[in-house]
Design an enzyme around this catalytic site. Structure first.
Site, PDB file in Angstrom:
ATOM      1  N   GLU A 199       0.800  -1.226   0.000  1.00 60.35           N
ATOM      2  CA  GLU A 199       0.000   0.000   0.000  1.00 60.35           C
ATOM      3  C   GLU A 199       0.834   1.277   0.000  1.00 60.35           C
ATOM      4  O   GLU A 199       0.520   2.224   0.721  1.00 60.35           O
ATOM      5  CB  GLU A 199      -0.926  -0.023   1.218  1.00 60.35           C
ATOM      6  CG  GLU A 199      -0.222   0.065   2.590  1.00 60.35           C
ATOM      7  CD  GLU A 199       0.227  -1.255   3.195  1.00 60.35           C
ATOM      8  OE1 GLU A 199       0.487  -2.212   2.435  1.00 60.35           O
ATOM      9  OE2 GLU A 199       0.338  -1.317   4.423  1.00 60.35           O
ATOM     10  N   ASP A 217       9.274 -10.294   9.951  1.00 66.06           N
ATOM     11  CA  ASP A 217       9.075 -11.144   8.777  1.00 66.06           C
ATOM     12  C   ASP A 217       8.828 -12.601   9.166  1.00 66.06           C
ATOM     13  O   ASP A 217       8.118 -13.331   8.486  1.00 66.06           O
ATOM     14  CB  ASP A 217      10.310 -11.114   7.856  1.00 66.06           C
ATOM     15  CG  ASP A 217      10.438  -9.774   7.143  1.00 66.06           C
ATOM     16  OD1 ASP A 217       9.420  -9.076   7.029  1.00 66.06           O
ATOM     17  OD2 ASP A 217      11.564  -9.442   6.723  1.00 66.06           O
ATOM     18  N   HIS A 240      -6.026   0.566   2.824  1.00 64.92           N
ATOM     19  CA  HIS A 240      -4.906   0.993   3.680  1.00 64.92           C
ATOM     20  C   HIS A 240      -4.723   2.519   3.659  1.00 64.92           C
ATOM     21  O   HIS A 240      -4.068   3.065   4.545  1.00 64.92           O
ATOM     22  CB  HIS A 240      -3.601   0.355   3.207  1.00 64.92           C
ATOM     23  CG  HIS A 240      -3.302  -0.991   3.802  1.00 64.92           C
ATOM     24  ND1 HIS A 240      -3.244  -1.208   5.165  1.00 64.92           N
ATOM     25  CD2 HIS A 240      -2.990  -2.178   3.225  1.00 64.92           C
ATOM     26  CE1 HIS A 240      -2.926  -2.481   5.387  1.00 64.92           C
ATOM     27  NE2 HIS A 240      -2.771  -3.097   4.229  1.00 64.92           N
ATOM     28  N   TYR A 243      -4.424 -10.463  10.122  1.00 63.60           N
ATOM     29  CA  TYR A 243      -5.379 -10.070   9.081  1.00 63.60           C
ATOM     30  C   TYR A 243      -6.788 -10.581   9.407  1.00 63.60           C
ATOM     31  O   TYR A 243      -7.736  -9.816   9.537  1.00 63.60           O
ATOM     32  CB  TYR A 243      -4.981 -10.670   7.727  1.00 63.60           C
ATOM     33  CG  TYR A 243      -3.774 -10.064   7.069  1.00 63.60           C
ATOM     34  CD1 TYR A 243      -2.493 -10.327   7.536  1.00 63.60           C
ATOM     35  CD2 TYR A 243      -3.902  -9.260   5.946  1.00 63.60           C
ATOM     36  CE1 TYR A 243      -1.377  -9.792   6.910  1.00 63.60           C
ATOM     37  CE2 TYR A 243      -2.798  -8.716   5.312  1.00 63.60           C
ATOM     38  CZ  TYR A 243      -1.533  -8.987   5.797  1.00 63.60           C
ATOM     39  OH  TYR A 243      -0.440  -8.454   5.173  1.00 63.60           O
TER      40      TYR A 243
HETATM   41  N1  BES Z   1       1.105  -4.337   3.799  1.00 65.38           N
HETATM   42  C1  BES Z   1       0.849  -5.615   3.264  1.00 65.38           C
HETATM   43  C2  BES Z   1       2.075  -6.306   2.738  1.00 65.38           C
HETATM   44  C3  BES Z   1       3.167  -6.494   3.771  1.00 65.38           C
HETATM   45  C4  BES Z   1       2.880  -6.830   5.074  1.00 65.38           C
HETATM   46  C5  BES Z   1       4.474  -6.350   3.388  1.00 65.38           C
HETATM   47  C6  BES Z   1       3.919  -6.992   5.998  1.00 65.38           C
HETATM   48  C7  BES Z   1       5.498  -6.511   4.309  1.00 65.38           C
HETATM   49  C8  BES Z   1       5.221  -6.834   5.608  1.00 65.38           C
HETATM   50  C9  BES Z   1      -0.197  -5.554   2.150  1.00 65.38           C
HETATM   51  O1  BES Z   1      -1.173  -4.605   2.338  1.00 65.38           O
HETATM   52  C10 BES Z   1      -0.904  -6.871   2.153  1.00 65.38           C
HETATM   53  O2  BES Z   1      -1.532  -7.181   3.134  1.00 65.38           O
HETATM   54  N2  BES Z   1      -0.805  -7.622   1.074  1.00 65.38           N
HETATM   55  C11 BES Z   1      -1.491  -8.874   0.949  1.00 65.38           C
HETATM   56  C12 BES Z   1      -2.724  -8.631   0.152  1.00 65.38           C
HETATM   57  C13 BES Z   1      -3.936  -9.330   0.546  1.00 65.38           C
HETATM   58  C14 BES Z   1      -4.241  -9.529   1.987  1.00 65.38           C
HETATM   59  C15 BES Z   1      -5.136  -8.897  -0.250  1.00 65.38           C
HETATM   60  C16 BES Z   1      -0.569  -9.816   0.205  1.00 65.38           C
HETATM   61  O3  BES Z   1       0.479  -9.380  -0.270  1.00 65.38           O
HETATM   62  O4  BES Z   1      -0.892 -10.980   0.126  1.00 65.38           O
HETATM   63 ZN    ZN Z   2      -2.436  -5.123   3.911  1.00 64.48          ZN
END
Ligand code: BES
Ligand code: ZN
Length: 626
Positions: free
Chosen positions: A293, A396, A321, A404
């Site tokens: 985001e 990580d 976001h 989520y």
């Molecule tokens: N902000 C996250 C991606 C992220 C989280 C990167 C933690 C690094 C560390 C992004 O908004 C996200 O949640 N992406 C998901 C999308 C999905 C839940 C629709 C993904 O990448 O799978």
């Molecule tokens: Zn996210």
């Protein structure tokens, strides 16, 4: 270690105190970010001036980063920054931004997760410092792609991924989500290549050949983003457009054409969009996430470009976001659910509003399925909580769908208690009252107490809230969605597996990708070779152009010990896609047997160098069995 424990004690006690006395304010100074060395309670960055030269041959950025700051402690004589694997050449300080003088700097000992502190001495009167440095090829927040890894195959490509704590590997800064700064930047690229960032930008370089950027809203460091390559742009609506390699642009603009509507729907539900434009940047397939985001410029995987616009809830998620995360930011990485749980909840609401309840409910059920998977994979009860009692060393390593989906279910449960209208008003005021601030979980609980629980006493108890946040098990009264379409998928799958119906009779030729996901999700590992073969023959799953269906199918074939004949295709897939959510389940399935693990190691040895550093680390953890 001691700071970890004190944060734990603080978190535990403040949650308890706040539930009992919701008026207690949480002071910003109380926030302890165990993932940053920065002395941001004393000296706080307010603005960054970033200058970068992109060197593809050496795989490095040569940079100068200027940090303007305010002193919260007037006699502070140093600013402490975060860095990881940076070559720091020099540091200078200035009182007025015109006269600069060299100042002393010290790099601290290296920590494998946190990197090195960079302490810069502040002469009396200094209002800013600047650091001259370059990045290393192994920077964890950057991926350098060879032309062969791009759609166009002719030019190299570079992109950043700063969340959670990787901005420090390409920018020396106070790398904590509790610190917000505006930024301006200029980036020199090789001729013919364009740079884009999470900021306002123009479509031409300046007279000196530098691309220039300006982010006027204060943002946390993890939202600073850069991509460089053969990048073209196509408008999709008044405020929306898409950046991509020319070879991908048309398909991307078609796939994401509904974004302008999603933006309008989002504003109607949650208040004005405060960031000006909302554009997408489609990355090459090694992008390790689905989406990121970055403000004004969401980064997105090309694996959702399927030609049927069915995976666009990913865009809704990244767009949401702009409220939950970018506007109101988790103050520490323990409060991650405030970003992601809220965003998932908002995403389900957006999907429902734009595409109807049936589609929203399907996605909720798929979300719960991934929660169940990650509950089973979690190494301890600590990982199953919404907020851990003590911080994880590496954000990580503990990344999962739990913040989520558990977070979204918590908000669904609250909605069910107070009614949608009341809860929407509450959410909107949460965003408005905390706009451009960082928030902790105790702050959220205090706000919830104050605005909802006190106003409507007796509906929800402190013990129930505590169960959602700090108990490992999901509460018994969790509210789950149901879906007629997915119930039919279950019935069709089970009848076909039992031999009481045919593949032609279950209606699969009309299934959406969500129905296919559900079909695979509920598949036993005991299907026969003949059954899997029939399925593959009928629906051409091997080599499916839909990367989500392909991943699910390969995992199923491996789980059922029927993947031997698919080795070349699985290897091709793992060599092309780098999105962790799609490749991790395949590696994990392979690693479940000794022979499979050896095979996975051999494949990884061949293709792993094409993965993003974070994806490499993730796959290596799977193959090590840790
Ligand atoms: N902000 C996250 C991606 C992220 C989280 C990167 C933690 C690094 C560390 C992004 O908004 C996200 O949640 N992406 C998901 C999308 C999905 C839940 C629709 C993904 O990448 O799978
Ligand atoms: Zn996210």
């Amino acid at each position: 270690m001691s700071s970890f424990l004190s944060r734990a004690a603080l978190a535990a006690s403040s949650i308890a105190v706040l539930i009992l006395s919701p008026m207690n304010p949480v002071l910003a100074a109380e926030v302890v970010d165990t993932h940053s060395y920065a002395n941001s309670a004393e000296v706080r960055t307010t603005h960054l001036v970033i200058d970068l030269d992109v060197d593809f041959a050496k795989r490095r950025l040569k940079g100068v980063t200027e940090l303007q700051f305010e002193k919260l402690k007037p006699d502070a004589d140093r600013i402490v920054l975060d860095t990881r694997a940076l070559d720091v050449r020099s540091a200078e300080a200035s009182a007025d931004g015109k006269a600069w003088a060299a100042t002393k700097f010290v790099l601290g000992a290296n920590d494998a997760v946190l990197g090195q502190s960079l302490t810069v001495s502040l002469p009396t009167g200094a209002t800013r410092v600047r650091i001259v440095y370059s990045t290393k090829p192994e920077a964890t927040g950057l991926q350098w792609l060879k032309p062969a890894q791009t759609a166009g195959k002719k030019q190299p490509f570079l992109f950043s991924q700063s969340e959670a704590i990787h901005a420090r590997s390409w920018l020396p800064l106070q790398d904590s989500p509790a610190v917000r700064a505006t930024y301006e930047a200029s980036v020199k690229t090789p001729k013919g290549l364009r740079a884009v960032m999470s900021a306002e930008m123009s479509d031409q370089p300046d007279a000196a050949g530098r691309w220039t950027f300006k982010m006027p809203q204060p943002i946390p460091s993890y939202l600073i983003a850069l991509a460089v390559g053969d990048i073209a742009f196509q408008s999709m609506g008044p405020r929306t457009g898409v950046y991509a390699e020319p070879a991908t642009l048309k398909a991307a603009a078609y796939e994401f054409a509904e974004t302008e509507t999603t933006l309008a729907v989002c504003e109607k539900l949650f208040g004005p969009y405060r960031w000006g434009r909302y554009d997408l940047m489609v990355l090459p397939p090694s992008f390790p996430f689905g989406g990121m985001e970055n403000p004004r410029l969401t980064f997105v995987t090309p694996t959702v470009i399927t030609g049927d616009r069915l995976l666009v809830s990913l865009i809704a998620h990244e767009l949401a976001h702009s409220w939950s995360g970018n506007l109101v930011t988790n103050a520490t990485w323990e409060d991650f659910w405030l970003n992601e749980g809220f965003t998932e909840y908002l995403t389900y609401r957006l999907t429902e509003a734009q595409f109807g309840k049936a589609r929203g409910d399907m996605e909720r059920i798929i979300g719960v399925a991934s929660l169940k998977t990650d509950f089973a994979l979690a190494k301890s009860d600590e990982d199953r909580k919404l907020v851990r009692a003590f911080p994880a060393k590496d954000p990580d390593e503990v990344f999962s769908s739990i913040p989520y989906e558990r977070g979204a279910l918590f908000l669904v449960w609250l909605e069910s208690k107070f009614g949608r209208e009341t809860f929407d008003r509450f959410l909107r005021s949460w965003f408005d009252d905390h706009a451009f601030q960082s928030a902790t979980t105790p702050q959220f609980i205090a706000y919830l107490n104050d605005k909802l629980l006190k106003a409507q006493p007796g509906k929800v108890s402190a013990a129930q809230i505590d169960a959602w946040i700090s108990q490992p098990a999901l509460p018994a009264d969790t509210v789950y969605a149901t879906s007629d379409a997915l119930t039919k998928v279950d019935a069709g799958r089970d009848a076909w597996l039992a031999g009481t119906t045919t593949l032609d009779a279950i209606g699969a030729e009309k299934w959406s990708v969500q129905e296919w996901e559900h079909f695979f999700e509920g598949f036993p590992k005991t299907a026969t070779a003949a059954q899997l073969k029939a399925l593959d023959t009928r629906f051409k799953l091997t080599g499916s152009p839909n990367a989500i269906i392909a991943s699910d199918w390969y995992k199923l074939a491996i789980d059922s010990s029927q993947a031997a004949a698919l080795t070349p295709q699985i290897e091709a897939y793992l060599g092309h896609v780098g999105r962790m959510k799609l490749i991790s389940p395949i590696y994990r399935a392979l690693a479940a047997t000794e022979a499979g693990k050896a095979q996975a190691k051999a494949i990884y040895k061949k293709v792993g160098s094409g993965y993003h550093p974070i994806a490499q680390q993730t796959v290596e953890r799977i193959l090590k069995g840790s």
